[in-house]
Motif scaffolding. Structure first.
Motif, mmCIF file in Angstrom:
data_model
loop_
_atom_site.group_PDB
_atom_site.id
_atom_site.type_symbol
_atom_site.label_atom_id
_atom_site.label_comp_id
_atom_site.label_asym_id
_atom_site.label_seq_id
_atom_site.Cartn_x
_atom_site.Cartn_y
_atom_site.Cartn_z
ATOM 1 N N ILE A 2 0.830 -1.198 0.000
ATOM 2 C CA ILE A 2 0.000 0.000 0.000
ATOM 3 C C ILE A 2 0.869 1.254 0.000
ATOM 4 O O ILE A 2 0.568 2.230 -0.681
ATOM 5 N N SER A 3 1.973 1.228 0.751
ATOM 6 C CA SER A 3 2.839 2.409 0.776
ATOM 7 C C SER A 3 3.547 2.619 -0.561
ATOM 8 O O SER A 3 3.852 3.753 -0.931
ATOM 9 N N LEU A 4 3.822 1.547 -1.299
ATOM 10 C CA LEU A 4 4.415 1.702 -2.625
ATOM 11 C C LEU A 4 3.427 2.276 -3.637
ATOM 12 O O LEU A 4 3.824 2.930 -4.603
ATOM 13 N N ALA A 5 2.152 2.045 -3.434
ATOM 14 C CA ALA A 5 1.146 2.458 -4.413
ATOM 15 C C ALA A 5 0.822 3.944 -4.339
ATOM 16 O O ALA A 5 0.269 4.498 -5.285
ATOM 17 N N LYS A 6 1.156 4.608 -3.245
ATOM 18 C CA LYS A 6 0.820 6.021 -3.103
ATOM 19 C C LYS A 6 1.765 6.877 -3.930
ATOM 20 O O LYS A 6 2.979 6.772 -3.822
ATOM 21 N N LEU A 43 -6.027 -5.099 -4.818
ATOM 22 C CA LEU A 43 -5.389 -6.401 -4.609
ATOM 23 C C LEU A 43 -5.148 -6.669 -3.123
ATOM 24 O O LEU A 43 -5.322 -7.801 -2.657
ATOM 25 N N ILE A 44 -4.757 -5.653 -2.380
ATOM 26 C CA ILE A 44 -4.538 -5.833 -0.949
ATOM 27 C C ILE A 44 -5.865 -6.085 -0.239
ATOM 28 O O ILE A 44 -5.933 -6.886 0.698
ATOM 29 N N LEU A 45 -6.922 -5.439 -0.665
ATOM 30 C CA LEU A 45 -8.235 -5.714 -0.078
ATOM 31 C C LEU A 45 -8.622 -7.173 -0.281
ATOM 32 O O LEU A 45 -9.106 -7.840 0.645
ATOM 33 N N THR A 46 -8.359 -7.691 -1.470
ATOM 34 C CA THR A 46 -8.608 -9.106 -1.741
ATOM 35 C C THR A 46 -7.712 -9.987 -0.879
ATOM 36 O O THR A 46 -8.154 -11.004 -0.334
ATOM 37 N N ALA A 47 -6.447 -9.600 -0.723
ATOM 38 C CA ALA A 47 -5.517 -10.373 0.098
ATOM 39 C C ALA A 47 -5.938 -10.379 1.565
ATOM 40 O O ALA A 47 -5.741 -11.380 2.268
ATOM 41 N N ILE A 48 -6.522 -9.290 2.033
ATOM 42 C CA ILE A 48 -7.007 -9.250 3.413
ATOM 43 C C ILE A 48 -8.137 -10.265 3.600
ATOM 44 O O ILE A 48 -8.169 -10.985 4.602
ATOM 45 N N VAL A 49 -9.049 -10.326 2.651
ATOM 46 C CA VAL A 49 -10.151 -11.286 2.738
ATOM 47 C C VAL A 49 -9.621 -12.713 2.727
ATOM 48 O O VAL A 49 -10.042 -13.562 3.522
ATOM 49 N N ASN A 106 -2.549 4.890 -8.696
ATOM 50 C CA ASN A 106 -3.056 3.637 -9.247
ATOM 51 C C ASN A 106 -3.889 2.921 -8.177
ATOM 52 O O ASN A 106 -3.384 2.603 -7.100
ATOM 53 N N PRO A 107 -5.162 2.626 -8.425
ATOM 54 C CA PRO A 107 -5.993 1.964 -7.423
ATOM 55 C C PRO A 107 -5.804 0.448 -7.375
ATOM 56 O O PRO A 107 -6.251 -0.203 -6.447
ATOM 57 N N LEU A 108 -5.134 -0.132 -8.369
ATOM 58 C CA LEU A 108 -5.015 -1.585 -8.447
ATOM 59 C C LEU A 108 -4.342 -2.205 -7.223
ATOM 60 O O LEU A 108 -4.844 -3.197 -6.688
ATOM 61 N N PRO A 109 -3.213 -1.673 -6.727
ATOM 62 C CA PRO A 109 -2.606 -2.290 -5.535
ATOM 63 C C PRO A 109 -3.534 -2.295 -4.321
ATOM 64 O O PRO A 109 -3.555 -3.255 -3.553
ATOM 65 N N HIS A 110 -4.318 -1.242 -4.158
ATOM 66 C CA HIS A 110 -5.241 -1.191 -3.028
ATOM 67 C C HIS A 110 -6.330 -2.260 -3.152
ATOM 68 O O HIS A 110 -6.702 -2.898 -2.167
#
Length: 117
Positions: free
Chosen positions: A48-52, A76-82, A70-74
């Protein structure tokens, strides 16, 4: 004090090492799962810090704005959290089953019982 600009990386490294230490040093299976979750959280923070993007805005077209984050990393991380929550639930279910079979969740005691059989 140039290292202060890399604060997010220091947080990631500390969390990663804490989680890794818990997994390696603890014999309790629940504590190992907690250590894995801490390690996983450090990876989430890293991505998330790299995506900002400095000065970037949401990717919505607005006149005069040229830098978008870019919203894609956020996403993907939301999916990874689930997925991480689901894997934690499976891990805890396995710990419950191990406790039913062995009567303990301590790794050393489980190994001792296996060697005795």
């Amino acid at each position: 004090m140039e290292w202060i600009g890399f604060y997010n990386y220091w947080v990631v490294v500390v969390l990663m090492m804490v989680g890794f230490y818990i997994v390696i040093a603890q014999g309790n299976l629940i504590k190992k799962i907690v250590g894995l979750n801490i390690f996983q959280t450090s990876v989430f923070i890293f991505f998330i810090s790299l995506a900002k993007l400095e000065g970037g805005t949401a990717p919505i077209y607005v006149e005069g704005v040229s830098d978008y984050s870019n919203p894609l990393p956020h996403v993907l991380i939301l999916t990874a959290i689930v997925v991480g929550v689901a894997l934690t639930a499976v891990g805890l279910a396995l710990v419950v089953r191990i406790h039913e079979l062995y009567g303990t969740i301590e790794e050393d005691e489980i190994h001792a019982q296996d060697e005795g059989n």
